[in-house]
Write a protein that holds these residues in place. Structure first.
Motif, PDB file in Angstrom:
ATOM      1  N   VAL B  12     -14.424  41.235  30.009  1.00 27.84           N
ATOM      2  CA  VAL B  12     -15.245  40.025  30.095  1.00 27.84           C
ATOM      3  C   VAL B  12     -16.704  40.428  29.905  1.00 27.84           C
ATOM      4  O   VAL B  12     -17.216  41.263  30.658  1.00 27.84           O
ATOM      5  N   HIS B  13     -17.347  39.903  28.862  1.00 24.90           N
ATOM      6  CA  HIS B  13     -18.788  40.098  28.686  1.00 24.90           C
ATOM      7  C   HIS B  13     -19.477  38.849  29.199  1.00 24.90           C
ATOM      8  O   HIS B  13     -19.293  37.755  28.660  1.00 24.90           O
ATOM      9  N   ARG B  14     -20.277  39.059  30.255  1.00 25.13           N
ATOM     10  CA  ARG B  14     -20.881  37.919  30.919  1.00 25.13           C
ATOM     11  C   ARG B  14     -22.391  38.027  30.878  1.00 25.13           C
ATOM     12  O   ARG B  14     -22.960  39.090  31.197  1.00 25.13           O
ATOM     13  N   HIS B  15     -23.031  36.946  30.482  1.00 26.16           N
ATOM     14  CA  HIS B  15     -24.483  36.901  30.645  1.00 26.16           C
ATOM     15  C   HIS B  15     -24.757  36.823  32.150  1.00 26.16           C
ATOM     16  O   HIS B  15     -24.079  36.085  32.867  1.00 26.16           O
ATOM     17  N   PRO B  16     -25.755  37.599  32.655  1.00 24.49           N
ATOM     18  CA  PRO B  16     -25.987  37.611  34.111  1.00 24.49           C
ATOM     19  C   PRO B  16     -26.269  36.221  34.677  1.00 24.49           C
ATOM     20  O   PRO B  16     -25.998  35.968  35.858  1.00 24.49           O
ATOM     21  N   ALA B  17     -26.745  35.312  33.842  1.00 22.68           N
ATOM     22  CA  ALA B  17     -27.058  33.972  34.341  1.00 22.68           C
ATOM     23  C   ALA B  17     -25.842  33.046  34.339  1.00 22.68           C
ATOM     24  O   ALA B  17     -25.908  31.913  34.823  1.00 22.68           O
ATOM     25  N   ALA B  18     -24.718  33.511  33.798  1.00 21.53           N
ATOM     26  CA  ALA B  18     -23.532  32.652  33.744  1.00 21.53           C
ATOM     27  C   ALA B  18     -23.125  32.266  35.157  1.00 21.53           C
ATOM     28  O   ALA B  18     -23.124  33.111  36.058  1.00 21.53           O
ATOM     29  N   PRO B  19     -22.791  30.993  35.397  1.00 15.92           N
ATOM     30  CA  PRO B  19     -22.482  30.543  36.753  1.00 15.92           C
ATOM     31  C   PRO B  19     -21.312  31.334  37.356  1.00 15.92           C
ATOM     32  O   PRO B  19     -20.297  31.569  36.684  1.00 15.92           O
ATOM     33  N   ALA B  20     -21.459  31.704  38.633  1.00 16.65           N
ATOM     34  CA  ALA B  20     -20.425  32.498  39.309  1.00 16.65           C
ATOM     35  C   ALA B  20     -19.065  31.794  39.352  1.00 16.65           C
ATOM     36  O   ALA B  20     -18.028  32.450  39.178  1.00 16.65           O
ATOM     37  N   PRO B  21     -19.008  30.453  39.597  1.00 17.52           N
ATOM     38  CA  PRO B  21     -17.683  29.805  39.644  1.00 17.52           C
ATOM     39  C   PRO B  21     -16.924  29.948  38.326  1.00 17.52           C
ATOM     40  O   PRO B  21     -15.685  30.010  38.327  1.00 17.52           O
ATOM     41  N   VAL B  22     -17.657  29.998  37.201  1.00 19.83           N
ATOM     42  CA  VAL B  22     -16.976  30.148  35.911  1.00 19.83           C
ATOM     43  C   VAL B  22     -16.255  31.488  35.882  1.00 19.83           C
ATOM     44  O   VAL B  22     -15.062  31.571  35.578  1.00 19.83           O
ATOM     45  N   LEU B  23     -16.988  32.547  36.227  1.00 17.98           N
ATOM     46  CA  LEU B  23     -16.386  33.884  36.203  1.00 17.98           C
ATOM     47  C   LEU B  23     -15.188  33.959  37.154  1.00 17.98           C
ATOM     48  O   LEU B  23     -14.142  34.508  36.813  1.00 17.98           O
ATOM     49  N   ARG B  27     -11.458  34.757  35.801  1.00 24.52           N
ATOM     50  CA  ARG B  27     -10.740  35.965  36.228  1.00 24.52           C
ATOM     51  C   ARG B  27      -9.451  35.601  36.961  1.00 24.52           C
ATOM     52  O   ARG B  27      -8.444  36.305  36.853  1.00 24.52           O
ATOM     53  N   ALA B  28      -9.484  34.477  37.721  1.00 28.28           N
ATOM     54  CA  ALA B  28      -8.264  34.037  38.410  1.00 28.28           C
ATOM     55  C   ALA B  28      -7.181  33.697  37.382  1.00 28.28           C
ATOM     56  O   ALA B  28      -6.002  34.002  37.587  1.00 28.28           O
ATOM     57  N   GLY B  29      -7.607  33.088  36.274  1.00 23.67           N
ATOM     58  CA  GLY B  29      -6.635  32.746  35.223  1.00 23.67           C
ATOM     59  C   GLY B  29      -5.975  33.989  34.657  1.00 23.67           C
ATOM     60  O   GLY B  29      -4.774  34.022  34.412  1.00 23.67           O
ATOM     61  N   VAL B  30      -6.770  35.031  34.448  1.00 29.54           N
ATOM     62  CA  VAL B  30      -6.224  36.293  33.925  1.00 29.54           C
ATOM     63  C   VAL B  30      -5.288  36.921  34.961  1.00 29.54           C
ATOM     64  O   VAL B  30      -4.179  37.362  34.642  1.00 29.54           O
ATOM     65  N   GLU B  31      -5.735  36.905  36.225  1.00 28.62           N
ATOM     66  CA  GLU B  31      -4.955  37.541  37.291  1.00 28.62           C
ATOM     67  C   GLU B  31      -3.631  36.817  37.534  1.00 28.62           C
ATOM     68  O   GLU B  31      -2.600  37.459  37.759  1.00 28.62           O
ATOM     69  N   GLU B  32      -3.656  35.475  37.484  1.00 25.32           N
ATOM     70  CA  GLU B  32      -2.425  34.705  37.714  1.00 25.32           C
ATOM     71  C   GLU B  32      -1.339  35.124  36.728  1.00 25.32           C
ATOM     72  O   GLU B  32      -0.153  35.093  37.041  1.00 25.32           O
ATOM     73  N   GLU B  33      -1.739  35.547  35.536  1.00 25.70           N
ATOM     74  CA  GLU B  33      -0.771  35.998  34.537  1.00 25.70           C
ATOM     75  C   GLU B  33      -0.412  37.475  34.723  1.00 25.70           C
ATOM     76  O   GLU B  33       0.339  38.044  33.928  1.00 25.70           O
TER      77      GLU B  33
END
Lengths: 628, 115
Positions: B12-23, B27-33
């Motif tokens: 996951v490449h994240r801009h530091p300003a990207a909202p935390a709930p999005v991340l 990540r939960a979506g990836v983990e659920e799989e």
């Protein structure tokens, strides 16, 4: 009719026109006075209107003009248009379930989400997550979580309860969070998620939650005695829940809740009796006895005069529906209507099948495959309206138009133009609504039969057995080979061949079973693997076309003996299918028959047989009576 | 955030300003799989699609997710052209869409229908 141009085949131009259920085919030929036929061109177009009605005129004219254009001839040169005698053979289809699984009082969740969490079996009392803190220590509980709960909160609540001594043995979730919750539990338990109607899970009841390891299926809840052990059932209760066990077979996860008034019934619906009249007697057969029993009865009353079902039963309704559709189809403006009582059902094909039905009383939209019987029924009437078509074609083209011989005979005549074929020859015309067979003996005698059931029924079986909601998708599964998209750049065909592509395949087909249409891969919306889809497709074709090929040929073969046949030529749209001709040829191989797809005139494939046969019969007739 | 190591994971490449709930939801979506994910902060003006393409190029599994400063998200696979991501979600999409972004990335890894 002008003098023939030098260099052109001598003789008078005639066009054979075959108006079929879906296509209208024309075959243009020059017939010399000695009866020699030079075929000039063929054309094929969509049939306009219902076969055998005046609406067919437009399509017939299009096909005739198309053939003329291809050979560079003029409409004024045509001496005669020969039309098939379109015996209106109309087929109808109906399908009815004969079993039904009903769950009252929410006894079962036969649930199989894509990603359950944890593994093992947990048996305890159902408790809402909010009530966990108040539970007495030591008593096993199954935690029920409503929609919208955050996975970290759920895991924290369960961990806290376990730390306080509450024996949480399993969880049932509304959201898609099973793995997320399990990953955060200090003591993992089986978790089933995506239970849409979680609010209908009865609380305070004994429940069992089972999740199998990846790649495995549940072992306890899919076993009647496993259920009996878990819930302490007596033999009578065990008998009652056995449909639950059966419905859960093959699942990776399941929830079963035992409610005091809970009841599951797996009942057979009285579909009714099919009453067959024929061969001077009347036979009655229970439709829920299955297709085999029905087809045995049909064989014993050959030739069938009519069939009906008791009013008020499913089968009565099915046949009434078929009859009504046919009466509507035969209605022509300006003509007296066809009374339904005049429509006789002349053949029936019954096929055992499955229909997906939502389990009544289920909690997560569970679907069970219920047993069903599909019936194709076929009608023949004497009310052909082809004379009207002939009159209108004649009027618009300025040439004589007459109705030529019976389709079956004409088809055989056309089939004889296939290289390598000789009399005696039998043809099988594999159509959309009916399968027709005709036999021409060495002495020139011809017999023909129509039997119910063809391509439409195959589409319907594929659609219901794979739970495809869209008829077009089912049609695609029938018509095109399958493949699995294995990456954005390659797909594996059903024979195992792998094909790479230059352009990335679209994400909506990624990892899907697809049909390879002319426009590219189209996804088949199913969770089944390619091999299951393939088996359903081939079984449907076998149950309709192989069954019909054998019973239609038996009706025309001398003494009903298939070994007495020499050449069998497959004709019609379904003879162009990529596997139906092989399936039929395989079934006929043991009888020592030469069987293959026709190649009319050596160029036209399995099409245009009737049109070419009309020309051929016309030419033969000219020789017999030169005045004609 | 886990160590960016050589283990197979969705990057996951994240801009530091990207909202935390999005991340969190992605990540939960990836983990659920059942698939691991690694997160790398990538400051700069890049949009979600460009971030996803760079992440896919870096991922040992060839699958990357880009989360832009405005919360837009994209999933990309190493073999695909940079301007044709597997899927995207606009800024301000919501938890269900963010979860879907993670699920799609994981399902590309697992070769399962993306639905």
């Amino acid at each position: 009719m002008g003098a023939p141009d030098p260099g052109r085949p001598p003789g008078r131009l005639v066009v054979g026109v075959d108006i079929g259920n879906s296509t209208t085919e024309a075959c243009l030929a020059a017939v010399a006075p000695d009866g020699t036929v030079a075929y000039l061109a063929t054309d094929l177009t969509r049939t306009t209107g219902v076969k055998g009605t005046p609406d067919n005129t437009a399509g017939a004219l299009t096909a005739v003009r198309g053939a003329l254009a291809r050979s560079g001839r003029d409409a004024g040169e045509v001496e005669a248009v020969l039309l098939n005698e379109a015996t209106p053979v109309i087929s109808g289809l109906a399908m009815e379930t004969i079993t039904e699984t009903i769950i009252t009082e929410s006894t079962m969740i036969g649930h199989n989400p894509a990603t359950p969490g944890g593994e093992g079996l947990g048996v305890g009392t159902t408790v809402p997550i909010g009530a966990l803190p108040g539970q007495p220590p030591g008593a096993p509980v199954v935690c029920v979580v409503p929609p919208g709960a955050d996975f970290e909160d759920v895991a924290a609540a369960v961990n806290a309860a376990v730390a306080a001594g509450v024996d949480v043995v399993a969880a049932v979730l509304a959201g898609d969070d099973a793995v997320l919750v399990t990953n955060r539990l200090h003591r993992p338990v089986p978790v089933v998620d995506e239970v849409a109607a979680v609010e209908r899970v009865p609380l305070g009841m004994l429940a069992a939650v089972e999740v199998a390891a990846p790649g495995r299926t549940i072992r306890t809840l899919s076993n009647s005695y496993g259920l009996a052990t878990v819930f302490g059932l007596d033999p009578a209760q065990t008998r009652q829940v056995s449909p639950v066990a059966r419905a859960l077979t093959g699942n990776r996860s399941a929830v079963v809740v035992r409610t005091p008034t809970g009841d599951v019934t797996d009942r057979r619906i009285p579909v009714g009796e099919l009453v067959l009249h024929g061969a001077g007697r009347t036979l009655r057969v229970d439709v829920d006895a299955g297709a085999e029993a029905i087809m045995d009865a049909v064989a014993r009353v050959q030739p069938l005069d009519d069939a009906d079902g008791e009013p008020g039963t499913h089968v009565g309704g099915m046949l009434a529906q078929v009859r009504d559709t046919m009466a509507d189809v035969m209605d022509v403006a300006g003509q007296p209507g066809v009374p339904v009582s005049e429509i006789a059902i002349r053949d029936v094909l019954a096929v055992d099948t499955f229909v997906p039905a939502e389990v009544r009383g289920g909690l997560a939209g569970e679907v069970a495959l219920e047993n069903a019987v599909a019936l194709a029924a076929m009608v023949r009437t004497s009310r052909s309206r082809m004379q009207l078509v002939a009159d209108r074609v004649s009027e618009q083209l300025g040439a004589a138009a007459r109705i030529g011989g019976v389709e079956g005979e004409m088809a055989v005549g056309g089939a004889l133009t296939t290289p390598g074929v000789d009399r005696p020859v039998a043809v099988l015309d594999l159509g959309g609504g009916s399968t027709d067979a005709a036999l021409l003996t060495r002495d020139g005698e011809c017999t023909a039969v129509h039997v119910a059931g063809a391509g439409e029924l195959v589409t319907k079986l594929i659609g219901s057995e794979l739970a495809l909601e869209d008829r077009e998708v089912a049609e695609g599964v029938k018509r095109f080979p399958l493949a699995t998209v294995e990456s954005f750049f390659h797909l594996r065909h059903e024979d195992g061949t792998v094909q790479f592509v230059d352009q990335p395949l679209p994400p909506h087909v990624f990892a899907r079973v697809v049909v390879l249409t002319a426009e590219g891969p189209a996804p088949v919306p199913t969770r089944h693997a390619l091999h299951h889809v393939r088996r359903v497709r081939r079984d449907a074709k076998r149950r309709v076309f192989v069954v019909n090929a054998l019973r239609a040929l038996r009706q025309v073969a001398p003494g009903g003996n298939l070994r007495a046949l020499d050449f069998v030529v497959l004709l019609g749209g379904s003879a162009l299918d990529f596997e139906i001709p092989d399936l039929v040829a395989d079934a006929l191989a043991p009888y020592g028959v030469v069987c293959g797809t026709g190649n009319v005139l050596g160029t036209e494939g399995p099409r245009t047989a009737v049109a070419a046969g009309l020309v051929r019969a016309h030419a033969a007739h000219l020789v017999e009576c030169p005045a004609g | 955030m886990s160590d960016p190591g050589p283990r197979p994971a969705v990057r996951v490449h994240r801009h530091p300003a990207a909202p935390a709930p999005v991340l969190r939801q992605v990540r939960a979506g990836v983990e659920e799989e059942g698939v691991p994910s690694d997160v790398v902060d990538v400051p700069g003006p890049a949009g979600a699609t460009a971030l996803a393409a760079a992440a896919a190029a870096d991922s040992p599994l060839g699958v990357g997710i880009g989360l832009a400063a405005d919360g837009a998200a994209a999933v990309q696979h190493r073999t695909l052209p940079g301007d044709r991501p597997v899927t995207t979600a606009p800024a301000g999409a919501g938890p269900t869409e963010w979860r879907r972004i993670g699920r799609v990335a994981a399902r590309v890894v697992k070769r399962l229908p993306l639905g």
